[in-house]
Design a protein around this motif. Structure first.
Motif, PDB file in Angstrom:
ATOM      1  N   MET A   1       0.853  -1.199   0.000  1.00  0.00           N
ATOM      2  CA  MET A   1       0.000   0.000   0.000  1.00  0.00           C
ATOM      3  C   MET A   1       0.887   1.247   0.000  1.00  0.00           C
ATOM      4  N   PHE A   2       0.426   2.275  -0.679  1.00  0.00           N
ATOM      5  CA  PHE A   2       1.143   3.556  -0.732  1.00  0.00           C
ATOM      6  C   PHE A   2       0.298   4.577   0.013  1.00  0.00           C
ATOM      7  N   TYR A   3       0.951   5.378   0.835  1.00  0.00           N
ATOM      8  CA  TYR A   3       0.207   6.338   1.647  1.00  0.00           C
ATOM      9  C   TYR A   3       0.459   7.789   1.242  1.00  0.00           C
ATOM     10  N   THR A   4       1.479   7.984   0.409  1.00  0.00           N
ATOM     11  CA  THR A   4       1.766   9.337  -0.078  1.00  0.00           C
ATOM     12  C   THR A   4       1.967   9.265  -1.590  1.00  0.00           C
ATOM     13  N   ILE A   5       1.943  10.438  -2.224  1.00  0.00           N
ATOM     14  CA  ILE A   5       2.205  10.485  -3.669  1.00  0.00           C
ATOM     15  C   ILE A   5       3.653  10.046  -3.934  1.00  0.00           C
ATOM     16  N   LYS A   6       4.546  10.433  -3.023  1.00  0.00           N
ATOM     17  CA  LYS A   6       5.950  10.038  -3.167  1.00  0.00           C
ATOM     18  C   LYS A   6       6.068   8.506  -3.194  1.00  0.00           C
ATOM     19  N   GLU A   7       5.371   7.858  -2.255  1.00  0.00           N
ATOM     20  CA  GLU A   7       5.394   6.380  -2.232  1.00  0.00           C
ATOM     21  C   GLU A   7       4.745   5.790  -3.477  1.00  0.00           C
ATOM     22  N   LEU A   8       3.649   6.421  -3.909  1.00  0.00           N
ATOM     23  CA  LEU A   8       2.957   5.935  -5.115  1.00  0.00           C
ATOM     24  C   LEU A   8       3.926   5.963  -6.301  1.00  0.00           C
ATOM     25  N   ILE A   9       4.653   7.070  -6.444  1.00  0.00           N
ATOM     26  CA  ILE A   9       5.600   7.191  -7.564  1.00  0.00           C
ATOM     27  C   ILE A   9       6.697   6.126  -7.453  1.00  0.00           C
ATOM     28  N   GLU A  10       7.270   5.996  -6.252  1.00  0.00           N
ATOM     29  CA  GLU A  10       8.357   5.026  -6.057  1.00  0.00           C
ATOM     30  C   GLU A  10       7.890   3.601  -6.338  1.00  0.00           C
ATOM     31  N   ALA A 147      -5.980   5.281  -7.577  1.00  0.00           N
ATOM     32  CA  ALA A 147      -4.717   5.257  -6.828  1.00  0.00           C
ATOM     33  C   ALA A 147      -4.407   6.652  -6.276  1.00  0.00           C
ATOM     34  N   PHE A 148      -4.503   7.658  -7.126  1.00  0.00           N
ATOM     35  CA  PHE A 148      -4.257   9.031  -6.666  1.00  0.00           C
ATOM     36  C   PHE A 148      -5.346   9.461  -5.673  1.00  0.00           C
ATOM     37  N   GLY A 149      -6.588   9.039  -5.931  1.00  0.00           N
ATOM     38  CA  GLY A 149      -7.698   9.377  -5.033  1.00  0.00           C
ATOM     39  C   GLY A 149      -7.521   8.791  -3.641  1.00  0.00           C
ATOM     40  N   LEU A 150      -6.962   7.584  -3.565  1.00  0.00           N
ATOM     41  CA  LEU A 150      -6.734   6.959  -2.253  1.00  0.00           C
ATOM     42  C   LEU A 150      -5.783   7.813  -1.412  1.00  0.00           C
ATOM     43  N   VAL A 151      -4.719   8.283  -2.042  1.00  0.00           N
ATOM     44  CA  VAL A 151      -3.751   9.105  -1.298  1.00  0.00           C
ATOM     45  C   VAL A 151      -4.410  10.407  -0.840  1.00  0.00           C
TER      46      VAL A 151
END
Lengths: 291, 221
Positions: A1-10, A147-151
């Motif tokens: 799971m990603f909790y930030t946009i930074k994590e989503l990108i990584e 995905a972006f909406g979750l963050v």
């Protein structure tokens, strides 16, 4: 799971796309298999398209306050003489259509809420033909937006009652902008900038529904959210960035939502909802308070 | 990071629902549906008490149609929701709405009373936003059910061994219990068991019903 946009990108770097990261995360979190997850999303896609078609054909809300304007936009679009580009006008028409259907107790897909359902559907079905998106790519568009909406949802919110319209139409618009960037062949970094640009531009937007209904100004706020998403996507694709990192922008949305007086959070106690005409309409629809 | 409230992409994209409001329409339908499922059959008489924001705006938001639609067994995406009052009338179901001014913990609260010649069920539900609901009372039993996990609601005779037979069945089916609540009205009368389980599996509703001393068993996904 990603909790930030930074994590989503990584994390997305380990997958072919943000959509694939979202699906893998969903498998982890729910135990559902990939096929089930895609089928559920296909159903959302079908409902979105159907709601646009229904709204463009012409609907009326239960109260009669809204309806019929998507059809007007469609006539205008077909006449071919408009100021902004055809995709923007199409996105606006679509967004109005979905929210008119919503107000008329028709079937919509909440993205992220019922009141902001027009934005994502509006953008997707406006750009689909231009970009030649296949069925699978359209489904991926929704996973990307989700995905972006979750963050945004987990770090700010998605409810007008909690943080104003900036968290409803604002979130929807940011999600749509990000998905549009990736569907157009942009990078995940560019998608992230599109989120930042959108949320900065919609920051502070209040939730002030006339008579407490999801009609005025909601229907046209969706049109605005859809057009902002298109413009943000174009800015990001042109290489424009955001000096303030996207995660900090989302955090600012949360703070603004918290600082926002409750009169502007779906209580119908401020903004458009307390104009003299709105108060008269409210009384006509609900009767007086001590009824 | 404030708080992780959304774990699924479908919390953001979805549900597919009849408008106009996820809390006043979709949530209300789900509360009605849960009431109907626990009641287990078509009621003859329905009385719906509305509190807070529900009491003020139930008509224009379609909350009345949504609640009755749910009681008729409709889901939030059923386009017949807007006709539910007419359908209930045609089926001979008597429906009454009672807006109340009493303060409740949550602004969107409803109490639904379902009756037929043999049974009566009272259920209190809250619509807490985004179509999510919480059932807070069933027949006077205080509960807190989100209905967001797969859940079994079992009504049984209050005799020894019933809980063991139920957990034994779940064990045999390799179903893991996440929470379990057992309540009863009084010693030796009826008791209620609410079992939330971890994963979506096939329903064992029928097997549960066939166990001795089980009066009803319902499965909610």
């Amino acid at each position: 799971m990603f909790y930030t946009i930074k994590e989503l990108i990584e994390q997305s770097k380990a997958y072919p796309s943000v959509a694939e990261l979202m699906i893998a995360t969903e498998i982890d979190n729910t135990g559902r298999n990939k096929q089930e997850i895609r089928q559920l999303m296909e159903r959302n896609l079908e409902a979105m398209e159907a709601s646009i078609n229904k709204g463009v054909a012409g609907v009326k809300s239960l109260t009669g306050l809204t309806g019929g304007e998507a059809k007007k936009m469609d006539d205008y679009l077909q006449a071919g003489n408009f100021l902004s580009g055809d995709l923007v006008v199409t996105a606006v028409r679509n967004a109005i259509a979905v929210n008119e259907v919503n107000a008329g107790m028709g079937l919509i897909c909440a993205t992220p809420t019922a009141g902001s359902a027009g934005v994502l559907a509006g953008v997707l079905f406006a750009i689909r033909d231009r970009l030649g998106l296949s069925h699978d790519q359209q489904v991926d568009f929704l996973f990307t937006a989700g995905a972006f909406g979750l963050v945004i949802g987990n770090n700010a919110g998605i409810a007008g009652a909690e943080g104003g319209c900036q968290e409803e139409v604002g979130s929807a618009s940011a999600m749509a902008a990000a998905a549009a960037v990736l569907a157009s062949g942009g990078t995940v970094e560019q998608a992230s900038y599109a989120v930042a640009i959108t949320l900065q531009n919609l920051m502070g937007l209040i939730c002030d529904p006339v008579a407490g209904l999801v009609e005025i100004p909601c229907v046209k706020r969706n049109a605005m959210g859809a057009s902002q998403a298109m413009v943000s996507a174009d800015m990001a694709l042109a290489g424009l960035t955001s000096v303030i990192p996207t995660d900090e922008v989302i955090e600012a949305v949360r703070r603004v939502g918290e600082q926002m007086p409750s009169a502007f959070k779906e209580t119908a106690e401020g903004g458009m909802a307390t104009t003299p005409t709105a108060l008269r309409l409210k009384e006509e629809i609900w009767g007086t308070d001590d009824k | 990071m404030a708080e992780v409230r959304f774990n699924s992409v479908f919390d953001i994209i979805g549900p597919v629902m009849v408008g106009p409001s996820s809390s006043h329409t979709a949530g209300a339908t789900r509360i009605g549906r849960v009431a109907r499922n626990i009641f287990g059959e078509q009621p003859e008489k329905v009385t719906i008490y509305l509190y807070g924001s529900f009491a003020k705006t139930y008509h224009g938001h379609g909350t009345d149609m949504a609640l009755v639609g749910g009681i008729l067994g409709m889901d939030p995406d059923d386009t017949d929701l807007r006709n539910s009052l007419k359908i209930a009338y045609e089926k001979g179901i008597k429906v009454g709405f009672v807006p109340k001014t009493d303060l409740t913990e949550h602004p969107n609260t409803t109490k639904i009373v379902l009756k037929n010649s043999e049974h009566k069920l009272t259920i209190v539900g809250e619509s807490i936003g985004g179509g999510n609901i919480r059932i807070v009372e069933i027949d006077g039993f205080k509960v807190s059910l989100s209905m967001s996990h797969p859940t079994y609601v079992v009504i049984q005779n209050d005799v020894p061994g019933v809980v063991a037979s139920v957990t034994d069945l779940l064990n045999r089916e390799h179903i893991n219990i996440s929470t379990m609540t057992v309540r009863r009205n009084g010693k030796g009368s009826q008791a209620m068991m609410i079992i939330e389980v971890d994963e979506i599996r096939h329903s064992i509703e029928t097997e549960l019903k066939d166990l001795p001393n089980i009066l009803s068993a319902r499965y909610f996904e």
